[in-house]
Scaffold this motif. Structure first.
Motif, PDB file in Angstrom:
ATOM      1  N   ASP A  82      54.235  -8.925 -51.118  1.00 29.39           N
ATOM      2  CA  ASP A  82      54.226 -10.363 -51.388  1.00 29.39           C
ATOM      3  C   ASP A  82      54.283 -10.692 -52.869  1.00 29.39           C
ATOM      4  N   GLY A  83      54.502  -9.679 -53.701  1.00 24.89           N
ATOM      5  CA  GLY A  83      54.620  -9.922 -55.134  1.00 24.89           C
ATOM      6  C   GLY A  83      53.306 -10.233 -55.817  1.00 24.89           C
ATOM      7  N   ARG A  84      52.181  -9.959 -55.171  1.00 25.02           N
ATOM      8  CA  ARG A  84      50.879 -10.273 -55.782  1.00 25.02           C
ATOM      9  C   ARG A  84      50.600  -9.419 -57.016  1.00 25.02           C
ATOM     10  N   ALA A  85      51.071  -8.170 -56.997  1.00 20.46           N
ATOM     11  CA  ALA A  85      50.870  -7.283 -58.158  1.00 20.46           C
ATOM     12  C   ALA A  85      51.856  -7.661 -59.252  1.00 20.46           C
ATOM     13  N   ARG A  86      51.348  -7.858 -60.459  1.00 18.47           N
ATOM     14  CA  ARG A  86      52.198  -8.294 -61.559  1.00 18.47           C
ATOM     15  C   ARG A  86      52.768  -7.133 -62.358  1.00 18.47           C
ATOM     16  N   ASN A  87      52.418  -5.916 -61.984  1.00 18.32           N
ATOM     17  CA  ASN A  87      52.940  -4.713 -62.643  1.00 18.32           C
ATOM     18  C   ASN A  87      52.523  -3.500 -61.827  1.00 18.32           C
ATOM     19  N   VAL A  88      52.953  -2.316 -62.263  1.00 12.45           N
ATOM     20  CA  VAL A  88      52.656  -1.078 -61.539  1.00 12.45           C
ATOM     21  C   VAL A  88      51.160  -0.821 -61.462  1.00 12.45           C
ATOM     22  N   GLU A  89      50.457  -1.060 -62.552  1.00 13.24           N
ATOM     23  CA  GLU A  89      49.014  -0.805 -62.566  1.00 13.24           C
ATOM     24  C   GLU A  89      48.301  -1.620 -61.490  1.00 13.24           C
ATOM     25  N   GLU A  90      48.605  -2.900 -61.403  1.00 15.19           N
ATOM     26  CA  GLU A  90      47.972  -3.733 -60.379  1.00 15.19           C
ATOM     27  C   GLU A  90      48.338  -3.261 -58.977  1.00 15.19           C
ATOM     28  N   ALA A  91      49.577  -2.841 -58.788  1.00 21.49           N
ATOM     29  CA  ALA A  91      49.999  -2.356 -57.473  1.00 21.49           C
ATOM     30  C   ALA A  91      49.159  -1.153 -57.048  1.00 21.49           C
ATOM     31  N   TYR A 111      41.250 -14.921 -58.044  1.00 15.54           N
ATOM     32  CA  TYR A 111      41.261 -13.872 -59.061  1.00 15.54           C
ATOM     33  C   TYR A 111      39.951 -13.104 -59.052  1.00 15.54           C
ATOM     34  N   PHE A 112      40.042 -11.801 -59.245  1.00 13.05           N
ATOM     35  CA  PHE A 112      38.857 -10.957 -59.364  1.00 13.05           C
ATOM     36  C   PHE A 112      39.219  -9.734 -60.198  1.00 13.05           C
ATOM     37  N   TYR A 113      38.236  -8.891 -60.452  1.00  8.11           N
ATOM     38  CA  TYR A 113      38.453  -7.763 -61.352  1.00  8.11           C
ATOM     39  C   TYR A 113      38.204  -6.438 -60.650  1.00  8.11           C
ATOM     40  N   GLU A 114      39.017  -5.456 -60.996  1.00  7.71           N
ATOM     41  CA  GLU A 114      38.824  -4.062 -60.593  1.00  7.71           C
ATOM     42  C   GLU A 114      38.383  -3.308 -61.838  1.00  7.71           C
ATOM     43  N   THR A 115      37.364  -2.455 -61.698  1.00  5.07           N
ATOM     44  CA  THR A 115      36.787  -1.776 -62.861  1.00  5.07           C
ATOM     45  C   THR A 115      37.043  -0.272 -62.797  1.00  5.07           C
ATOM     46  N   TYR A 116      37.554   0.282 -63.887  1.00  8.78           N
ATOM     47  CA  TYR A 116      37.776   1.725 -63.998  1.00  8.78           C
ATOM     48  C   TYR A 116      36.470   2.452 -64.294  1.00  8.78           C
ATOM     49  N   ALA A 117      36.508   3.773 -64.137  1.00  3.68           N
ATOM     50  CA  ALA A 117      35.326   4.588 -64.417  1.00  3.68           C
ATOM     51  C   ALA A 117      34.885   4.466 -65.867  1.00  3.68           C
ATOM     52  N   ASP A 118      35.839   4.205 -66.766  1.00  5.16           N
ATOM     53  CA  ASP A 118      35.485   4.081 -68.187  1.00  5.16           C
ATOM     54  C   ASP A 118      35.046   2.673 -68.568  1.00  5.16           C
ATOM     55  N   GLY A 119      34.928   1.780 -67.582  1.00  2.00           N
ATOM     56  CA  GLY A 119      34.456   0.438 -67.840  1.00  2.00           C
ATOM     57  C   GLY A 119      35.538  -0.597 -68.072  1.00  2.00           C
ATOM     58  N   LYS A 129      41.615   5.811 -60.845  1.00  2.00           N
ATOM     59  CA  LYS A 129      40.618   5.039 -61.592  1.00  2.00           C
ATOM     60  C   LYS A 129      39.715   5.934 -62.433  1.00  2.00           C
ATOM     61  N   ASN A 130      39.577   7.179 -62.025  1.00  3.62           N
ATOM     62  CA  ASN A 130      38.711   8.100 -62.764  1.00  3.62           C
ATOM     63  C   ASN A 130      39.409   8.795 -63.932  1.00  3.62           C
ATOM     64  N   LEU A 131      40.707   8.588 -64.064  1.00  9.37           N
ATOM     65  CA  LEU A 131      41.432   9.173 -65.193  1.00  9.37           C
ATOM     66  C   LEU A 131      41.079   8.450 -66.485  1.00  9.37           C
ATOM     67  N   SER A 132      41.350   9.105 -67.594  1.00 12.29           N
ATOM     68  CA  SER A 132      41.208   8.445 -68.884  1.00 12.29           C
ATOM     69  C   SER A 132      42.301   7.391 -69.044  1.00 12.29           C
ATOM     70  N   GLN A 133      42.103   6.468 -69.980  1.00  2.77           N
ATOM     71  CA  GLN A 133      43.115   5.442 -70.197  1.00  2.77           C
ATOM     72  C   GLN A 133      44.451   6.061 -70.558  1.00  2.77           C
ATOM     73  N   SER A 134      44.423   7.112 -71.360  1.00  2.00           N
ATOM     74  CA  SER A 134      45.653   7.790 -71.778  1.00  2.00           C
ATOM     75  C   SER A 134      46.387   8.390 -70.582  1.00  2.00           C
ATOM     76  N   ASP A 135      45.622   9.024 -69.677  1.00  5.60           N
ATOM     77  CA  ASP A 135      46.256   9.641 -68.510  1.00  5.60           C
ATOM     78  C   ASP A 135      46.731   8.587 -67.511  1.00  5.60           C
ATOM     79  N   ARG A 136      45.997   7.502 -67.377  1.00  2.00           N
ATOM     80  CA  ARG A 136      46.471   6.425 -66.501  1.00  2.00           C
ATOM     81  C   ARG A 136      47.825   5.896 -66.989  1.00  2.00           C
ATOM     82  N   GLN A 137      47.953   5.753 -68.306  1.00  2.00           N
ATOM     83  CA  GLN A 137      49.204   5.254 -68.852  1.00  2.00           C
ATOM     84  C   GLN A 137      50.337   6.239 -68.609  1.00  2.00           C
TER      85      GLN A 137
END
Length: 469
Positions: free
Chosen positions: A427-436, A171-179, A452-460
Motif C-alpha cells: 500500500d506504499g506505507r513504507a517511504r523507503n527500504v528501511e521502513e519496509a 505515526y509511531f516509532y520503531e527502536t533499534y537495539a542501539d537506541g 534491528k540488532n545490527l550496528s548503524q553501519s551494517d544496517r546501511q
C-alpha cells in the motif's frame, strides 16, 4: 643456496605485498561477487540501462516477430483508452467505471505506483480491493455485493463514479537495539461519497499498489516444482518460516493453478493478470473477462461499449508479450565491498530465506530467450504470514488476511530514478527500504529483529545492497 635464497626472497615479497594491499587498514578479507551476478534477469533477460527508461527494454534475444509484437503491445500499454464510440475503434470502450485511462497511468514507465499525495489525486497506481468472506465455486472470495471486487473512483461523462476514498496516517516509532528510532506510518482508508448504496457490513478492504513490470515472463518461466521445493507449510525444519503456494482459478484452462502474480499470488499467469487489470482498472472487456464492471442493480444497457470484447485476443496477446518480455535492469555497484558485505549480512540476518536470490528458469517457456536462464529475482513467489501489522484481513483463495506473496526485489533501487519516489509495500506505507524492513512481522520477525540488532553501519550496508538490486 642461491635457490633457497631466491625462494625466501619470493615469500618475503609475497608477505610484504599482502600487507600493503588495499585492505591493510580494515584488515578484512576482500569479498568477491559471484560469477555473472550482475545479470539479474539472466544473460538474455538483463538490460544495462540506469536511466528513467530502465524498466522499459525488451530482451535483445527476442525473435523479429516478438520484437514487432512488443512494440505494438507497448503502444496499447502506454496510450490512453477513450470512451466509445470513437474514431480510434481499437482503443475505445473505456469504463464506464474505472481507476485509470491506461496501463501506464498506474505503471508509469513500466514502474511502480504510489499512494495519492493529496485528496482527489487520481491514477497514481493505488486501488482498493473489496471482497466478502464467502467463497465461490472455484475457491475465490466473493466480490462486494454492490461494487464488485474493487472501488472504481472515476466514471465516464454522464455517469456518477462509484465513490471516493481518503487516506490518513497514524505515526509511531520503531527502536533499534542501539537506541536509534525510525518513524513509521500506518494508513487508514475511509471510503466516502458512495453513489450506488452502502457497502456490505462484512466487506474487507485491501489497498494494492501497482508494482514494477520487469521480469514477469522470467517469473512465469520458473518451474512450479522449483517453487514448491521452497514450500514448508508445517515448518518442518523449525525455522519459523512456512511459505506456501496459492492455488487459484485459471480462466483459460478452467482449472486450478499455482498463483504467481499479484500481492497475494492470486493470478496464475501474465495473461490473466493483464486481462484482469484491463477489466478492473480500465473497464476494458476481453474474452477472459467479458462482463462490464458496473454496480449491482445498475442498468448499463444504454451505455455504448467498444465492442464485445473491447480488446481483441490478438491485441491482448501482444500486450501480454510486452508485459512478459520486459528485461530486468542489471545490478549496479555489485563489486563494491560495502555492497558485498551488505549481501552477506542480508543472508546472515535471514532475509534470503524468503527472498531467494538465484533460480533457474525452465527449458520449455514459450519465450525461447527466457529458457534456462539463471536469474536473481530475490523471491520465492510463496505466501508468508507477515504479521498483524501488515494484515488486510482480506483472504484470497488460499491466502489468509495476514499472508502476502514475497515480492521480487529486482529493480527496487531504480524506482526513484524511474518513478521519482521510494514508496514500498502493498500500500506504499513504507517511504523507503528501511521502513519496509521494519514493517516485517509474522514469519519475518526473526529477520527483522536480526536487522534491528545490527550496528548503524551494517544496517546501511544491507540497505545499500538492496538498493543495488
Amino acid at each position: 643456496m642461491k635457490r633457497i635464497y631466491l625462494l625466501l626472497l619470493f615469500f618475503t615479497n609475497c608477505i610484504l605485498f599482502t600487507s600493503c594491499s588495499s585492505d591493510q587498514d580494515s584488515g578484512e578479507y576482500q569479498l568477491k561477487p559471484e560469477e555473472d551476478e550482475q545479470y539479474s534477469g539472466g544473460k538474455k533477460g538483463t538490460s544495462f540501462n540506469t536511466s528513467e527508461e530502465a524498466f522499459g527494454f525488451f530482451s535483445t534475444h527476442l525473435t523479429a516477430e516478438q520484437q514487432s509484437d512488443f512494440g505494438i503491445g507497448n503502444s496499447f500499454f502506454r496510450q490512453s483508452w477513450v470512451t466509445a464510440p470513437a474514431s480510434a475503434t481499437a482503443r475505445d470502450g473505456l469504463g464506464p467505471f474505472y481507476n485509470a485511462i491506461s496501463c501506464s497511468s498506474c505503471h508509469f514507465k513500466d514502474g511502480r505506483g504510489r499512494p495519492p499525495m493529496y485528496a482527489g489525486e487520481l491514477g497514481t497506481g493505488l486501488l482498493l480491493r473489496l471482497n466478502l468472506p464467502q467463497t465461490d465455486v472455484h475457491g475465490g472470495y466473493l466480490p462486494e455485493t454492490t461494487y464488485g471486487n474493487q472501488l472504481q473512483d472515476v466514471a465516464i461523462l454522464g455517469q456518477d463514479k462509484e465513490g471516493e476514498y481518503t487516506i490518513s496516517y497514524q505515526y509511531f516509532y520503531e527502536t533499534y537495539a542501539d537506541g536509534t528510532q525510525v518513524e513509521l506510518r500506518k494508513p487508514i482508508y475511509t471510503i466516502t461519497n458512495l453513489n450506488y448504496g452502502a457497502l456490505s457490513g462484512s466487506v474487507s478492504i485491501s489497498p494494492r499498489i501497482a508494482n514494477q513490470m520487469v521480469g514477469m515472463g522470467l517469473l512465469e518461466a520458473i518451474p512450479e516444482a522449483t517453487l514448491l521445493n521452497y514450500q514448508d507449510i508445517s515448518d518442518a525444519n523449525g525455522d519459523g518460516i512456512s511459505g506456501k503456494a496459492n492455488y487459484v482459478y485459471d480462466v483459460v484452462s478452467q482449472t486450478s493453478k499455482m498463483g504467481r502474480f499479484g500481492w497475494k499470488a492470486n493470478q496464475p499467469s501474465v495473461k490473466q493478470q493483464v486481462a484482469g487489470a484491463f477489466s478492473g482498472d480500465i473497464g476494458i472487456t476481453s474474452s477472459l473477462f467479458p462482463n462490464e464492471n458496473i454496480p449491482n442493480g445498475y442498468d448499463g444497457s444504454s451505455i455504448p461499449n467498444g465492442g464485445s470484447p473491447e480488446i481483441t485476443d490478438q491485441t491482448l496477446d501482444k500486450v501480454v508479450l510486452y508485459s512478459s518480455s520486459l528485461s530486468v535492469p542489471a545490478r549496479r555497484n555489485y563489486q563494491e565491498q560495502n555492497i558485498l558485505k551488505g549481501k552477506q549480512l542480508f543472508e546472515e540476518v535471514e532475509c534470503a530465506k524468503c527472498h531467494i536470490s538465484k533460480i533457474t528458469t525452465s527449458s520449455t517457456y514459450y519465450i525461447e530467450a527466457f529458457r534456462n536462464q539463471i536469474i536473481r529475482p530475490y523471491t520465492d513467489l510463496l505466501l508468508h504470514d507477515m504479521g498483524n501489522d501488515l494484515a488486510d484481513n482480506a483472504p484470497d483463495y488460499l491466502a489468509d488476511g495476514n499472508e502476502w506473496r514475497t515480492p521480487p526485489l529486482w529493480g527496487i533501487g531504480l524506482i526513484p530514478t524511474v518513478n521519482n519516489h521510494t514508496y514500498l509495500l502493498h500500500d506504499g506505507r513504507a517511504r523507503n527500504v528501511e521502513e519496509a524492513i521494519l514493517w516485517h512481522g509474522g514469519e519475518a520477525t526473526t529477520a527483522k529483529n536480526n536487522f534491528k540488532n545490527l550496528s548503524q553501519s551494517d544496517r546501511q550496508k544491507v540497505i545499500d545492497f538492496i538498493n543495488s538490486l
